[in-house]
Scaffold this active site. Sequence first.
Site, PDB file in Angstrom:
ATOM      1  N   LYS A  81      38.736  18.560  57.502  1.00 36.30           N
ATOM      2  CA  LYS A  81      38.498  19.993  57.756  1.00 36.30           C
ATOM      3  C   LYS A  81      39.217  20.809  56.663  1.00 36.30           C
ATOM      4  O   LYS A  81      39.270  20.371  55.519  1.00 36.30           O
ATOM      5  CB  LYS A  81      38.900  20.366  59.173  1.00 36.30           C
ATOM      6  CG  LYS A  81      38.216  19.413  60.184  1.00 36.30           C
ATOM      7  CD  LYS A  81      38.283  19.815  61.608  1.00 36.30           C
ATOM      8  CE  LYS A  81      37.536  18.787  62.467  1.00 36.30           C
ATOM      9  NZ  LYS A  81      37.459  19.128  63.860  1.00 36.30           N
ATOM     10  N   HIS A 131      28.123  19.722  61.395  1.00 35.83           N
ATOM     11  CA  HIS A 131      29.307  19.680  62.255  1.00 35.83           C
ATOM     12  C   HIS A 131      29.284  20.892  63.192  1.00 35.83           C
ATOM     13  O   HIS A 131      28.848  21.979  62.802  1.00 35.83           O
ATOM     14  CB  HIS A 131      30.579  19.683  61.393  1.00 35.83           C
ATOM     15  CG  HIS A 131      31.796  19.376  62.201  1.00 35.83           C
ATOM     16  ND1 HIS A 131      32.417  20.311  62.997  1.00 35.83           N
ATOM     17  CD2 HIS A 131      32.488  18.223  62.352  1.00 35.83           C
ATOM     18  CE1 HIS A 131      33.445  19.744  63.602  1.00 35.83           C
ATOM     19  NE2 HIS A 131      33.516  18.481  63.230  1.00 35.83           N
ATOM     20  N   SER A 136      38.821  14.074  69.520  1.00 34.43           N
ATOM     21  CA  SER A 136      40.136  13.608  69.964  1.00 34.43           C
ATOM     22  C   SER A 136      40.273  12.082  69.940  1.00 34.43           C
ATOM     23  O   SER A 136      40.883  11.491  70.841  1.00 34.43           O
ATOM     24  CB  SER A 136      40.469  14.175  71.351  1.00 34.43           C
ATOM     25  OG  SER A 136      40.525  15.596  71.295  1.00 34.43           O
ATOM     26  N   GLU A 184      29.571  14.139  68.806  1.00 37.46           N
ATOM     27  CA  GLU A 184      30.838  14.843  69.017  1.00 37.46           C
ATOM     28  C   GLU A 184      30.653  15.908  70.087  1.00 37.46           C
ATOM     29  O   GLU A 184      30.156  17.006  69.796  1.00 37.46           O
ATOM     30  CB  GLU A 184      31.276  15.535  67.726  1.00 37.46           C
ATOM     31  CG  GLU A 184      31.498  14.589  66.570  1.00 37.46           C
ATOM     32  CD  GLU A 184      32.457  15.171  65.535  1.00 37.46           C
ATOM     33  OE1 GLU A 184      33.366  14.438  65.147  1.00 37.46           O
ATOM     34  OE2 GLU A 184      32.311  16.337  65.156  1.00 37.46           O
ATOM     35  N   GLY A 214      39.360  18.501  69.004  1.00 34.70           N
ATOM     36  CA  GLY A 214      40.658  19.154  68.805  1.00 34.70           C
ATOM     37  C   GLY A 214      41.330  19.604  70.095  1.00 34.70           C
ATOM     38  O   GLY A 214      42.278  20.381  70.062  1.00 34.70           O
ATOM     39  N   ASN A 259      37.618  13.326  58.798  1.00 30.41           N
ATOM     40  CA  ASN A 259      37.178  14.679  58.436  1.00 30.41           C
ATOM     41  C   ASN A 259      38.417  15.560  58.402  1.00 30.41           C
ATOM     42  O   ASN A 259      38.939  15.930  59.448  1.00 30.41           O
ATOM     43  CB  ASN A 259      36.166  15.190  59.477  1.00 30.41           C
ATOM     44  CG  ASN A 259      35.788  16.644  59.229  1.00 30.41           C
ATOM     45  OD1 ASN A 259      36.089  17.197  58.175  1.00 30.41           O
ATOM     46  ND2 ASN A 259      35.123  17.242  60.210  1.00 30.41           N
ATOM     47  N   GLU A 311      31.478  22.874  64.046  1.00 27.81           N
ATOM     48  CA  GLU A 311      32.177  24.064  63.498  1.00 27.81           C
ATOM     49  C   GLU A 311      31.281  24.815  62.518  1.00 27.81           C
ATOM     50  O   GLU A 311      31.335  26.045  62.436  1.00 27.81           O
ATOM     51  CB  GLU A 311      33.509  23.635  62.850  1.00 27.81           C
ATOM     52  CG  GLU A 311      34.521  23.229  63.924  1.00 27.81           C
ATOM     53  CD  GLU A 311      35.536  22.173  63.506  1.00 27.81           C
ATOM     54  OE1 GLU A 311      35.678  21.910  62.293  1.00 27.81           O
ATOM     55  OE2 GLU A 311      36.181  21.583  64.398  1.00 27.81           O
TER      56      GLU A 311
HETATM   57  O1  LIG Z   1      34.859  15.785  62.736  1.00 26.70           O
HETATM   58  C1  LIG Z   1      35.754  15.494  63.545  1.00 26.70           C
HETATM   59  C2  LIG Z   1      35.784  16.083  64.834  1.00 26.70           C
HETATM   60  O2  LIG Z   1      35.532  17.443  64.835  1.00 26.70           O
HETATM   61  C3  LIG Z   1      36.885  15.629  65.732  1.00 26.70           C
HETATM   62  O3  LIG Z   1      38.067  16.346  65.540  1.00 26.70           O
HETATM   63  P1  LIG Z   1      39.391  15.897  66.365  1.00 26.70           P
HETATM   64  O4  LIG Z   1      39.529  14.421  66.129  1.00 26.70           O
HETATM   65  O5  LIG Z   1      40.493  16.708  65.785  1.00 26.70           O
HETATM   66  O6  LIG Z   1      39.109  16.205  67.803  1.00 26.70           O
END
Ligand SMILES: O=C[C@H](O)COP(=O)(O)O
Length: 251
Positions: free
Chosen positions: A11, A95, A213, A167, A173, A9, A97
């Site tokens: 983002k 998601h 993460s 998640e 993150g 992803n 977010e």
């Molecule tokens: O969609 C992916 C997640 O929000 C995980 O993000 P991350 O691997 O940067 O923690």
Amino acid sequence: MRTPFIAGNWKMYKTPIEAAGFVRELIDSLKDVNGVDVAVCPPFPALWPVKEALESSNIALGAQNMHFEKEGAFTGEVSPAMLQDIGVKYVILGHSERRAYFGETDELINQKIKAAFTWGLNPILCVGETLSEREQGITKAVVEIQVRKGLLGVTPEQAEKLTLAYEPVWAIGTGKTATPEDAQEVCSFIRETLASLFGREVAAKIRIQYGGSVKPENIKELMAEPDIDGALVGGASLKVDSFTAIVKGSI
Ligand SMILES: O=C[C@H](O)COP(=O)(O)O
């Protein structure tokens, strides 16, 4: 057995030109890897150039969101018909977010999930608790509501094409990963919930990813858990080396 599934992803990272260059490197880096399904989910403007760059590779294309209507006066939105036309296979929905920053509710997410199936897209439904919900001991209650409301009206036949992504919001993150045991406990609970909705046979076919993460250093221990079938990777999917190592570590 469920084939491992690793999705990146991206983002709101990578311009269309950067994205196309990135996937060309990724294809080369993953060319000898088998036994795992891989998808990249770029931002909307990069979907078309990435789709062209992915042609004749075994990496699938995913999107990060969509509207539930086919078309209409919805300024700034992208429809499932448009994603289907581009050749998108997966779409991330719900998601954290989107839930936190754009006010997406379980009801809205449910409309999107049903629209994805209508348009032949395979949804990746994201669920997960915040830090405060975990500290209150209500993780399972929160996740159960997200799963049940998100999947209202979905048939068992459709559910077989679904992916769940667990998640924990506090792990996204932040560099803090859930322990494999904690992640497994929730993923197993999600599978039980799916079994109560669609029956055991269908629930056994649905892939559940862990996200938060994920990095080359922790993918193996996560994948060793029986109900974790892959990962939804954010930050570490933006570099060819780390994403390749995660894909390789998942099999
Ligand atoms: O969609 C992916 C997640 O929000 C995980 O993000 P991350 O691997 O940067 O923690």
